[in-house]
Design an enzyme around this catalytic site. Structure first.
Site, PDB file in Angstrom:
ATOM      1  N   SER A 147       0.864  -1.182   0.000  1.00 57.69           N
ATOM      2  CA  SER A 147       0.000   0.000   0.000  1.00 57.69           C
ATOM      3  C   SER A 147       0.906   1.239   0.000  1.00 57.69           C
ATOM      4  CB  SER A 147      -0.939  -0.010   1.203  1.00 57.69           C
ATOM      5  OG  SER A 147      -0.205   0.085   2.403  1.00 57.69           O
ATOM      6  N   VAL A 165       1.188   4.250   1.655  1.00 57.39           N
ATOM      7  CA  VAL A 165       1.764   4.818   2.871  1.00 57.39           C
ATOM      8  C   VAL A 165       2.698   3.812   3.540  1.00 57.39           C
ATOM      9  CG1 VAL A 165       1.279   5.866   5.126  1.00 57.39           C
ATOM     10  CG2 VAL A 165      -0.213   6.355   3.184  1.00 57.39           C
ATOM     11  N   CYS A 166       2.319   2.543   3.530  1.00 62.46           N
ATOM     12  CA  CYS A 166       3.172   1.521   4.158  1.00 62.46           C
ATOM     13  C   CYS A 166       4.494   1.380   3.403  1.00 62.46           C
ATOM     14  CB  CYS A 166       2.449   0.173   4.222  1.00 62.46           C
ATOM     15  SG  CYS A 166       0.964   0.235   5.260  1.00 62.46           S
ATOM     16  N   THR A 167       4.429   1.430   2.092  1.00 64.01           N
ATOM     17  CA  THR A 167       5.648   1.361   1.288  1.00 64.01           C
ATOM     18  C   THR A 167       6.545   2.551   1.607  1.00 64.01           C
ATOM     19  OG1 THR A 167       4.503   0.143  -0.460  1.00 64.01           O
ATOM     20  CG2 THR A 167       6.565   1.249  -1.065  1.00 64.01           C
ATOM     21  N   LEU A 184       8.099   2.053   5.237  1.00 62.59           N
ATOM     22  CA  LEU A 184       9.158   1.056   5.366  1.00 62.59           C
ATOM     23  C   LEU A 184      10.378   1.414   4.524  1.00 62.59           C
ATOM     24  CD1 LEU A 184       7.177  -2.253   5.805  1.00 62.59           C
ATOM     25  CD2 LEU A 184       7.972  -0.613   7.482  1.00 62.59           C
TER      26      LEU A 184
END
Length: 164
Positions: free
Chosen positions: A43, A45-47, A50
């Site tokens: 997704s 924002v998660c990408t 991280l």
């Protein structure tokens, strides 16, 4: 929900190589442990989150921190996510949602997807005591990276007794 000053609950989760990992595997090495939870691999924002951690790993390594990121994605999806983004830290699968339930991090509904992980960050000392906690009910919010780095750096400096 777990809180600062408490001992972090143990867990058993699969890593991207299908190896069972426990909290104890990361503790007792004289270094702080940063645990991040995120809603979904790949997704936007998660990408971004991280990859930001990946890009700051040299600073986190210098501060002697161990980083673990956890989501409810299957281990195979996390492995593909890790490889696609060249992530240089441990990813764990909480597919059965034991971790997020134990830690009080269940995001009940995100666009119709049920029971994902809230975005959160914890810093544990080497004994597993929670020294820092940040939890967001809004999955669009990224963790305070600079604050996390400052805390692990201070823990590292405090441990060595030096000036860093």
């Amino acid at each position: 929900m777990v809180d600062v000053g408490e001992k972090a609950p143990d867990f058993e989760l699969l890593d991207t190589d299908l190896k069972v990992r426990r909290l104890g595997d990361f503790l007792g090495k004289g270094r702080p442990v940063v645990i991040l939870t995120f809603p979904a691999a790949f997704s936007p924002v998660c990408t971004k989150e991280l990859c930001t951690i990946r890009d700051n790993m040299s600073l986190l390594n210098k501060a002697n921190a161990e980083v673990i990121a956890i989501s409810v994605d299957q281990p195979w999806a996390l492995k593909a996510f890790k490889e696609a983004n060249k992530l240089n830290f441990t990813l764990l699968s909480d597919f059965n949602r034991q971790f997020i339930e134990k830690y009080g991090l269940v995001l009940e509904d995100l666009l119709g997807l049920k029971k994902l992980a809230k975005r959160a960050a914890f810093i544990l000392d080497e004994q597993g005591i929670i020294k820092y906690k940040w939890v967001s009910d809004d999955p669009r919010n990224e963790p305070p990276y600079k604050e996390i780095l400052n805390i692990v750096t201070a823990m590292s400096v405090g441990k060595s007794g030096g000036c860093g």
